[in-house]
Design a protein around this motif. Structure first.
Motif, mmCIF file in Angstrom:
data_model
loop_
_atom_site.group_PDB
_atom_site.id
_atom_site.type_symbol
_atom_site.label_atom_id
_atom_site.label_comp_id
_atom_site.label_asym_id
_atom_site.label_seq_id
_atom_site.Cartn_x
_atom_site.Cartn_y
_atom_site.Cartn_z
ATOM 1 N N ASN A 87 11.939 -48.521 -5.761
ATOM 2 C CA ASN A 87 13.079 -47.641 -5.482
ATOM 3 C C ASN A 87 13.557 -47.812 -4.047
ATOM 4 O O ASN A 87 12.799 -48.216 -3.162
ATOM 5 C CB ASN A 87 12.700 -46.182 -5.716
ATOM 6 N N HIS A 113 16.688 -46.100 -1.073
ATOM 7 C CA HIS A 113 17.752 -45.147 -0.750
ATOM 8 C C HIS A 113 19.030 -45.947 -0.525
ATOM 9 O O HIS A 113 19.153 -46.671 0.467
ATOM 10 C CB HIS A 113 17.380 -44.354 0.497
ATOM 11 N N PRO A 166 22.702 -44.887 -0.587
ATOM 12 C CA PRO A 166 23.872 -43.999 -0.671
ATOM 13 C C PRO A 166 25.164 -44.806 -0.764
ATOM 14 O O PRO A 166 25.355 -45.801 -0.061
ATOM 15 C CB PRO A 166 23.796 -43.210 0.646
ATOM 16 N N ASP A 178 24.077 -46.468 -5.205
ATOM 17 C CA ASP A 178 23.281 -46.007 -6.342
ATOM 18 C C ASP A 178 23.757 -44.609 -6.741
ATOM 19 O O ASP A 178 23.572 -43.650 -5.988
ATOM 20 C CB ASP A 178 21.808 -45.975 -5.945
ATOM 21 N N THR A 202 21.642 -41.427 -6.321
ATOM 22 C CA THR A 202 21.312 -40.892 -5.002
ATOM 23 C C THR A 202 21.723 -39.425 -4.904
ATOM 24 O O THR A 202 22.843 -39.052 -5.254
ATOM 25 C CB THR A 202 22.031 -41.696 -3.903
ATOM 26 N N ASP A 245 19.075 -36.697 -0.218
ATOM 27 C CA ASP A 245 18.164 -37.818 -0.037
ATOM 28 C C ASP A 245 18.292 -38.441 1.343
ATOM 29 O O ASP A 245 19.385 -38.498 1.928
ATOM 30 C CB ASP A 245 18.437 -38.904 -1.086
ATOM 31 N N HIS A 275 16.121 -41.860 3.671
ATOM 32 C CA HIS A 275 15.155 -42.939 3.500
ATOM 33 C C HIS A 275 13.739 -42.377 3.434
ATOM 34 O O HIS A 275 12.915 -42.829 2.631
ATOM 35 C CB HIS A 275 15.271 -43.948 4.644
ATOM 36 N N VAL A 331 13.118 -40.491 -0.011
ATOM 37 C CA VAL A 331 12.994 -41.433 -1.124
ATOM 38 C C VAL A 331 11.655 -42.156 -1.048
ATOM 39 O O VAL A 331 10.985 -42.362 -2.073
ATOM 40 C CB VAL A 331 14.162 -42.441 -1.117
#
Length: 397
Positions: free
Chosen positions: A294, A296, A298, A301, A304, A308, A310, A313
């Motif tokens: 997975n 992060h 933004p 995805d 997101t 959230d 970094h 996540v």
């Protein structure tokens, strides 16, 4: 040495990624690392030759890494379900020494899984197989999670391999995570060796380090032939120099034998949120394959969340036993890897970034996250991606 990724998905497959499987060509043989569902179909679509598979290394027994094992074995060894008239199947009449033997390595449960699959599907194989299990001190020293008898195609020589060096044996209730010793040289010949070590996931899991023996430095014959001819020496001197021997020619000219350079090292990790226990045997890997389930992302995805970051996540990913690209990058930097290949991606991340612009943007962003932590070469694996493992010598060594 050549790597071919047969499946690069985590947990569930997608239309562009299959379950985990990686093929390593070693000379004329093929070694598989993990064997998720439909691996045999992936092989049929690839350049990997199924008949060349001699070893399979399982990192852990989650389904997305092992569900394809029994079907693949049946395909590799001409499996069938017996005869309708009760006669002995021709597959069982072949002399054992003429049959292929497939070696399988994995943690506790691998042997039981294979034996149960073959027994309950009544599968016969035109060949033999053997399962070696990597045992933690918290595992039973004997026993293999099954009361089923030895399968008629299974060799009784399967080893239960203890960690190296031996550790004090804890009670069965002690977590496997207390035991960080490696399993050294679970396979070794004159050209190559395989060692393993624990890596932390939600279940017992291991990573594998494949190390080539040192190889002679490449010779430039043109630098020696004039000297050999002038001295009237035989050209067989070249092979002696290549082997590392110092040679004195008849005219007194002294030629130093060539040394050897380190062989190549490929490190393949299973699922992990922390690969620290394998760091020692992963040092200076030419290729490190590390999961990055997975990330992060933004704006890229749609899953997101507004809240959230970094950090959040990474924390959430870690709680599920997995890594982000940054975690992979940090580990690659720690072990001084030459090349990092990210693998085992969420089904949200398409694997056709070679032809799809949206996928290319997403995978480019994932690659950039790893590059923030690791300054070496970073690649994002996709199904059927294939690359040679090149020799590399650090100028500082």
């Amino acid at each position: 040495m050549n790597l071919t990724f047969l499946g690069t998905a985590s947990a569930q497959p997608s239309t562009t990624r299959n379950h985990s499987a990686l093929a390593l060509r070693v000379g004329g043989d093929v070694w598989l690392f993990d064997c998720g569902e439909a691996t045999q179909r992936q092989i049929q679509k690839s350049t990997v030759k199924m008949g060349k598979i001699t070893k399979i290394f399982i990192t852990h027994t989650h389904g997305d890494h092992i569900f394809g094992l029994a079907p693949l074995m049946a395909s590799c060894m001409n499996g069938a379900g017996g005869t309708a008239d009760g006669a002995e199947d021709e597959r069982l009449k072949t002399s054992p020494e003429d049959l292929k033997t497939l070696e399988i390595y994995g943690p506790l449960g691998t042997r039981a899984y294979v034996r149960s699959n073959l027994a309950y599907t009544r599968t016969l194989l035109e060949g033999r197989y053997v399962v070696h299990e990597l045992r933690f001190p918290s595992d039973p020293p004997d026993g293999d999670y099954t009361s089923l008898p030895l399968h008629r195609c299974e060799l009784p020589t399967g080893r239960n391999i203890p960690q190296t060096p031996p550790t004090d044996t804890p009670t069965p209730s002690v977590s496997y995570k207390n035991n960080t010793s490696p399993w050294m040289d679970i396979y070794k010949d004159s050209l190559i060796s395989v060692s393993a070590a624990p890596i932390w996931h939600s279940v017992p899991c291991v990573g594998y380090a494949v190390t080539e023996a040192p190889v002679p430095v490449k010779m430039d014959p043109g630098a020696y032939i004039p000297l050999i001819k002038r001295a009237g020496a035989p050209m067989s001197v070249l092979s002696r120099i290549q082997r590392g021997e110092d040679v004195t020619l008849p005219d007194g000219t002294h030629l130093r034998g060539l040394g050897k350079r380190p062989g190549r090292k490929v490190v393949v990790l299973g699922d992990t949120y922390d690969a620290s226990p394998i760091a020692d045997i992963a040092m200076d890997a030419d290729v490190l394959v590390h999961e990055a389930t997975n990330a992060h992302l933004p704006g890229l995805d749609p899953a997101t969340k507004d809240t959230d970051t970094h950090e959040s996540v990474e924390k959430r990913t870690r709680s599920r036993g997995h890594s982000t690209p940054q975690v992979a990058g940090r580990f690659a930097r720690r072990v001084r890897a030459r090349k990092l290949i990210l693998n085992h991606f969420s089904a949200r991340y398409r694997g056709d970034d070679d032809v799809n612009d949206e996928a290319r943007e997403v995978m480019g962003a994932i690659k950039s996250l790893a590059e923030q932590e690791f300054k070496g070469e970073v690649l994002c694996a996709r199904d059927f991606m294939s690359l040679d493992v090149e020799y590399f010598t650090d100028p500082a060594k």
